[in-house]
Design a protein around this motif. Structure first.
Motif, PDB file in Angstrom:
ATOM      1  N   GLY A   1       0.827  -1.203   0.000  1.00 30.33           N
ATOM      2  CA  GLY A   1       0.000   0.000   0.000  1.00 30.33           C
ATOM      3  C   GLY A   1       0.860   1.252   0.000  1.00 30.33           C
ATOM      4  O   GLY A   1       0.607   2.195  -0.759  1.00 30.33           O
TER       5      GLY A   1
ATOM      6  N   GLU B   1       2.547   1.638  -3.323  1.00 25.58           N
ATOM      7  CA  GLU B   1       1.553   2.089  -4.289  1.00 25.58           C
ATOM      8  C   GLU B   1       1.259   3.586  -4.106  1.00 25.58           C
ATOM      9  O   GLU B   1       1.046   4.314  -5.063  1.00 25.58           O
ATOM     10  CB  GLU B   1       0.274   1.261  -4.100  1.00 25.58           C
ATOM     11  CG  GLU B   1      -0.785   1.448  -5.149  1.00 25.58           C
ATOM     12  CD  GLU B   1      -0.410   0.810  -6.470  1.00 25.58           C
ATOM     13  OE1 GLU B   1       0.423  -0.123  -6.475  1.00 25.58           O
ATOM     14  OE2 GLU B   1      -0.953   1.253  -7.491  1.00 25.58           O
TER      15      GLU B   1
ATOM     16  N   PRO C   1       2.076   5.446  -7.704  1.00 17.08           N
ATOM     17  CA  PRO C   1       0.805   4.831  -8.078  1.00 17.08           C
ATOM     18  C   PRO C   1       0.870   4.175  -9.460  1.00 17.08           C
ATOM     19  O   PRO C   1       1.737   4.492 -10.264  1.00 17.08           O
ATOM     20  CB  PRO C   1      -0.177   6.006  -8.095  1.00 17.08           C
ATOM     21  CG  PRO C   1       0.541   7.170  -7.536  1.00 17.08           C
ATOM     22  CD  PRO C   1       1.999   6.910  -7.664  1.00 17.08           C
ATOM     23  N   GLY C   2      -0.066   3.291  -9.696  1.00 14.37           N
ATOM     24  CA  GLY C   2      -0.149   2.644 -11.008  1.00 14.37           C
ATOM     25  C   GLY C   2       0.197   1.177 -10.923  1.00 14.37           C
ATOM     26  O   GLY C   2      -0.288   0.368 -11.686  1.00 14.37           O
TER      27      GLY C   2
ATOM     28  N   LEU D   1       3.234 -14.666 -18.376  1.00  9.10           N
ATOM     29  CA  LEU D   1       1.866 -15.212 -18.417  1.00  9.10           C
ATOM     30  C   LEU D   1       1.044 -14.553 -19.517  1.00  9.10           C
ATOM     31  O   LEU D   1      -0.119 -14.865 -19.705  1.00  9.10           O
ATOM     32  CB  LEU D   1       1.176 -15.033 -17.068  1.00  9.10           C
ATOM     33  CG  LEU D   1       1.739 -15.889 -15.937  1.00  9.10           C
ATOM     34  CD1 LEU D   1       1.020 -15.587 -14.630  1.00  9.10           C
ATOM     35  CD2 LEU D   1       1.597 -17.367 -16.258  1.00  9.10           C
TER      36      LEU D   1
ATOM     37  N   PHE E   1      -0.320 -11.691 -19.813  1.00 11.31           N
ATOM     38  CA  PHE E   1      -1.335 -10.673 -19.549  1.00 11.31           C
ATOM     39  C   PHE E   1      -0.783  -9.673 -18.550  1.00 11.31           C
ATOM     40  O   PHE E   1       0.223  -9.930 -17.889  1.00 11.31           O
ATOM     41  CB  PHE E   1      -2.654 -11.281 -19.086  1.00 11.31           C
ATOM     42  CG  PHE E   1      -2.555 -12.087 -17.824  1.00 11.31           C
ATOM     43  CD1 PHE E   1      -2.535 -13.468 -17.894  1.00 11.31           C
ATOM     44  CD2 PHE E   1      -2.496 -11.462 -16.585  1.00 11.31           C
ATOM     45  CE1 PHE E   1      -2.447 -14.211 -16.740  1.00 11.31           C
ATOM     46  CE2 PHE E   1      -2.406 -12.207 -15.424  1.00 11.31           C
ATOM     47  CZ  PHE E   1      -2.378 -13.590 -15.504  1.00 11.31           C
ATOM     48  N   GLU E   2      -1.470  -8.543 -18.495  1.00  7.24           N
ATOM     49  CA  GLU E   2      -0.938  -7.452 -17.706  1.00  7.24           C
ATOM     50  C   GLU E   2      -1.095  -7.722 -16.215  1.00  7.24           C
ATOM     51  O   GLU E   2      -2.164  -8.107 -15.758  1.00  7.24           O
ATOM     52  CB  GLU E   2      -1.684  -6.161 -18.071  1.00  7.24           C
ATOM     53  CG  GLU E   2      -0.983  -4.916 -17.598  1.00  7.24           C
ATOM     54  CD  GLU E   2      -1.769  -3.689 -18.003  1.00  7.24           C
ATOM     55  OE1 GLU E   2      -1.488  -3.146 -19.076  1.00  7.24           O
ATOM     56  OE2 GLU E   2      -2.663  -3.287 -17.261  1.00  7.24           O
TER      57      GLU E   2
ATOM     58  N   THR F   1      -0.046  -6.141 -12.166  1.00  9.67           N
ATOM     59  CA  THR F   1       0.525  -5.077 -11.355  1.00  9.67           C
ATOM     60  C   THR F   1       1.254  -5.747 -10.198  1.00  9.67           C
ATOM     61  O   THR F   1       1.171  -6.956 -10.026  1.00  9.67           O
ATOM     62  CB  THR F   1      -0.567  -4.148 -10.808  1.00  9.67           C
ATOM     63  OG1 THR F   1      -1.459  -4.947 -10.029  1.00  9.67           O
ATOM     64  CG2 THR F   1      -1.338  -3.483 -11.926  1.00  9.67           C
TER      65      THR F   1
ATOM     66  N   GLY G   1       0.560  -5.731  -7.143  1.00  9.85           N
ATOM     67  CA  GLY G   1      -0.402  -6.399  -6.256  1.00  9.85           C
ATOM     68  C   GLY G   1      -0.707  -7.809  -6.757  1.00  9.85           C
ATOM     69  O   GLY G   1      -0.727  -8.762  -5.982  1.00  9.85           O
ATOM     70  N   ASP G   2      -0.926  -7.924  -8.071  1.00 10.85           N
ATOM     71  CA  ASP G   2      -1.176  -9.252  -8.654  1.00 10.85           C
ATOM     72  C   ASP G   2       0.013 -10.162  -8.416  1.00 10.85           C
ATOM     73  O   ASP G   2      -0.150 -11.342  -8.101  1.00 10.85           O
ATOM     74  CB  ASP G   2      -1.421  -9.141 -10.163  1.00 10.85           C
ATOM     75  CG  ASP G   2      -2.626  -8.300 -10.481  1.00 10.85           C
ATOM     76  OD1 ASP G   2      -3.583  -8.350  -9.684  1.00 10.85           O
ATOM     77  OD2 ASP G   2      -2.627  -7.595 -11.504  1.00 10.85           O
TER      78      ASP G   2
ATOM     79  N   PHE H   1       0.024 -11.437  -4.946  1.00 12.58           N
ATOM     80  CA  PHE H   1      -1.004 -12.459  -4.780  1.00 12.58           C
ATOM     81  C   PHE H   1      -0.537 -13.786  -5.365  1.00 12.58           C
ATOM     82  O   PHE H   1      -0.647 -14.840  -4.722  1.00 12.58           O
ATOM     83  CB  PHE H   1      -2.303 -11.994  -5.453  1.00 12.58           C
ATOM     84  CG  PHE H   1      -3.409 -13.000  -5.364  1.00 12.58           C
ATOM     85  CD1 PHE H   1      -4.135 -13.144  -4.199  1.00 12.58           C
ATOM     86  CD2 PHE H   1      -3.713 -13.798  -6.448  1.00 12.58           C
ATOM     87  CE1 PHE H   1      -5.142 -14.084  -4.106  1.00 12.58           C
ATOM     88  CE2 PHE H   1      -4.728 -14.740  -6.367  1.00 12.58           C
ATOM     89  CZ  PHE H   1      -5.447 -14.881  -5.196  1.00 12.58           C
ATOM     90  N   VAL H   2       0.015 -13.748  -6.580  1.00 13.84           N
ATOM     91  CA  VAL H   2       0.488 -14.971  -7.226  1.00 13.84           C
ATOM     92  C   VAL H   2       1.612 -15.593  -6.399  1.00 13.84           C
ATOM     93  O   VAL H   2       1.665 -16.815  -6.214  1.00 13.84           O
ATOM     94  CB  VAL H   2       0.967 -14.669  -8.665  1.00 13.84           C
ATOM     95  CG1 VAL H   2       1.614 -15.895  -9.291  1.00 13.84           C
ATOM     96  CG2 VAL H   2      -0.194 -14.208  -9.518  1.00 13.84           C
TER      97      VAL H   2
ATOM     98  N   LEU I   1      -0.039 -17.143  -3.110  1.00 13.13           N
ATOM     99  CA  LEU I   1      -0.847 -18.325  -3.404  1.00 13.13           C
ATOM    100  C   LEU I   1       0.055 -19.467  -3.852  1.00 13.13           C
ATOM    101  O   LEU I   1      -0.090 -20.614  -3.405  1.00 13.13           O
ATOM    102  CB  LEU I   1      -1.875 -17.984  -4.483  1.00 13.13           C
ATOM    103  CG  LEU I   1      -2.982 -19.005  -4.714  1.00 13.13           C
ATOM    104  CD1 LEU I   1      -3.806 -19.163  -3.457  1.00 13.13           C
ATOM    105  CD2 LEU I   1      -3.876 -18.568  -5.856  1.00 13.13           C
TER     106      LEU I   1
END
Lengths: 272, 289, 93
Positions: free
Chosen positions: C27, C30, C34-35, C43, C45-46, C48, C50-51, C54-55, C58
């Motif tokens: 946070g 970011e 920002p952005g 992979l 695809f776009e 960020t 944060g993604d 998460f990946v 997980l």
């Protein structure tokens, strides 16, 4: 669409057959609810040969039965109101603004919609015991928010994205404050969306059993739980079971009947 | 729509955040805590480390339930999504037929899940149910309490009966939002029925289809009440899906530790699958724009 | 109101504090830039940052589960593997 866009002349048969398929088992339940137990267990009959209201009388004269309906309706209505009220501003934020962590927040909300209730049943009992909320309507209403709020946000966000942003900007230029604009101008525009969201919240709260049963013992016990208990206690009273089942269908049917115009209106709006 | 960057929007989201965090984060933390400990009741806990995870991950019972559930969800999606689209395409577009169809089709969605189970339990019974009686008089010795294949068929037909309407209603909402002008243009171009579907209707339904597929997948993956009422997970373990197994363990046997460990594995699988679904579909959405 | 039913232990507390710290750090990151540094990685695809977090998280969870399920030695090795994996995710995805 002036002519049938599906093109085929017998296309209408598909929904008709589907509806017949939907109604047959329901008919069978209604049929059974008017039979005596000896007729149910005896010869298979397509309609009640000597119709009886005994099964319904049992339900309407026994508080253990009819209180179940009242409890269910209380917490379902509470849940629907809470879910839609908190989801409205959030959906507006998601549809109009970008902010820190917005996409992840949105996905996180959705994961709660996906979480199996079986996972939460046990800790929920402990959590609500700690707050002294076991066996109250508000406990079930708040617990159901876990999956209904994310869904309401998702549905409302979809409807709100369809409203052009120019409307917001014009209203602000005209000197509307945000709350006044939201209630007076924006909410009427997405009234159909609110109707659809409320419908889904009502639906998922009304049909959920596992959590509702875990959080209640007597005072707030939902009808669905009453059904399982009574059936196991008094052997198989098929007639009363069928009658109770029929009565659980009625509130749902009424809700659909009331929102059907909202849904139709929503469709009309979407076409503009 | 171009969105403005504004962190004050957080205040609009805050009520939702607090409400959902209360109901989601605290229970999830509790499950994690339970999963590494053993208990004999009275809030007395003993450290167990990763034993429960090893136990679950090496038990055939868990893997069987997982595969059963995956196959079930796959079959459900393969039947309900195409069927739902087909029905939505053939729904009347105006007149009295619209509300009649909508109301009748939404009916199964508003029946409490255990009542759905009860309806099919009764409907399928050989002695007192129309379906069971009918099938048997056709010479098929149908009996869902004895034959695993029949139990599976019953549970699948029940789910199709119960949930296809959701797909229909969502697709219909997407279809009706298509302006007439699109169809007129297609007619002038002499577009075939298939290309109208492929290039006009399907793209417009994309968003609602995303919702429908996600909802159906998640719900079928955590199905509990209906098969529990109809088959109780049997005959044998043939219809014991993950949730049924989990509740058996947590409430039936009160094995908090293993149940919590299984909950976490279950939750992680759902998280992964949903993330894949969500990403794939939003990405294809983005490519289209 | 008592929270003893939550049965906190030191390891699980550390686990959750780490996760919340990671989210908070993200946070702050970011907030100052920002952005989210969107880019298209392997992979296709776009994503960020944060993604990517998460990946990483997980994926680490599944690495640990696989380690346990396949009966590997000490779980610390799984943790080390997860860190390598997370670095890979932040570098290439």
């Amino acid at each position: 669409m002036t002519n049938n866009s599906s093109g085929s002349r017998f296309g209408f048969l598909i929904p008709v057959i589907y509806i017949v398929f939907l109604l047959l088992p329901i008919y069978w339940l209604v049929n059974m609810s008017f039979k005596t137990n000896s007729e149910i267990l005896g010869q298979l009959t397509l309609w009640p040969t000597n119709p009886t209201l005994r099964n319904y009388t049992v339900i309407f004269t026994d508080p253990a039965w009819y209180n179940g309906y009242i409890n269910s309706i209380i917490y379902v209505v509470m849940n629907t109101v809470i879910s839609v009220l908190v989801a409205l501003p959030a959906a507006y934020a998601f549809s109009r603004y970008r902010f820190l962590g917005d996409k992840h927040l949105f996905f996180w909300l959705l994961t709660n919609r996906m979480a199996p209730p079986a996972v939460f049943a046990l800790p929920f009992f402990q959590l609500y015991s700690a707050f002294g909320l076991i066996d109250t309507h508000i406990a079930v209403a708040i617990a159901h928010c876990l999956f209904n709020v994310p869904l309401a946000v998702w549905i409302l966000e979809g409807f709100m994205s369809g409203v052009p942003k120019e409307i917001d900007e014009t209203a602000y230029i005209d000197g509307y404050s945000f709350p006044r604009f939201f209630v007076k101008i924006f909410m009427p525009l997405i009234a159909s969306g609110i109707g659809v969201a409320a419908f889904f919240c009502f639906m998922f709260s009304w049909v959920e059993l596992l959590i509702a049963r875990t959080l209640t013992t007597t005072d707030a016990k939902p009808i669905a739980a009453t059904m399982t208990r009574t059936v196991s206690a008094s052997g198989m009273d098929w007639g009363v079971l069928a009658a109770a089942g029929v009565l659980t269908i009625i509130p749902g049917a009424l809700v659909i009947y009331f929102v059907r115009n909202y849904i139709a209106k929503g469709f009309a709006l979407g076409r503009v | 729509m171009e969105k403005t960057w504004n962190n004050k929007a957080w205040f609009l989201v805050l009520p939702v955040l607090l409400l959902v965090a209360f109901s989601a984060v605290i229970p999830l933390m509790t499950v994690v805590n339970y999963s590494v400990q053993d208990t004999f009741g009275n809030n007395q806990f003993f450290w167990a480390g990763t034993d429960w995870f090893v136990e679950i991950l090496t038990s055939p019972r868990f893997w069987d339930a997982l595969w059963r559930n995956l196959i079930f969800s796959g079959v459900i999606l393969a039947i309900e999504v195409p069927l739902g689209i087909l029905i939505a395409l053939n729904m009347p577009k105006h007149g009295i037929g619209v509300p009649v169809c909508l109301v009748l089709m939404a009916l199964p969605l508003l029946i409490p899940w255990n009542v759905v189970g009860t309806i099919w339990q009764v409907f399928g019974r050989v002695d007192i149910g129309l379906l069971g009686y009918f099938l048997n008089s056709l010479g098929i010795s149908y009996n869902y309490t004895q034959n695993p294949a029949h139990a599976w068929a019953t549970v699948i037909v029940m789910d199709v009966w119960h949930w296809t309407s959701l797909v229909v209603l969502l697709c219909y909402a997407g279809l009706v939002s298509i302006p007439d002008a699109y169809y007129q243009a297609a007619r002038i171009d002499g577009a075939s029925r298939w290309s109208v579907f492929r290039y006009i209707q399907l793209p417009k339904m994309k968003r609602v289809l995303l919702i429908a597929v996600l909802l159906r997948f998640m719900d079928s993956f955590m199905i509990y009440t209906e098969p529990f009422v109809v088959t109780g997970g049997g005959p044998g373990n043939s219809t014991t899906f993950l949730s049924i197994d989990l509740v058996k363990m947590a409430i039936g046997q009160f094995d908090l530790g293993p149940a919590a460990a299984m909950s976490i594995i279950y939750f992680l699988i759902i998280l992964l699958l949903s993330w894949v679904f969500y990403t794939v579909m939003t990405q294809s959405d983005a490519e289209q724009k | 109101m008592s929270f003893s039913w939550m049965a906190w232990t030191l390891p699980t507390a550390i686990f959750f504090i780490t996760i919340f710290a990671l989210i908070a750090a993200l946070g702050v990151w970011e907030y100052f830039s920002p952005g989210g540094g969107p880019r298209v990685g392997i992979l296709r695809f776009e994503t960020t940052r944060g993604d990517r977090l998460f990946v990483s998280l997980l994926g680490s969870a599944f690495i640990h589960l696989a380690w346990l399920g396949l009966g590997g030695p000490s779980l610390w090795w799984a943790l080390a593997l997860s860190v390598v994996y997370a670095i890979g995710v932040f570098r290439f995805v």
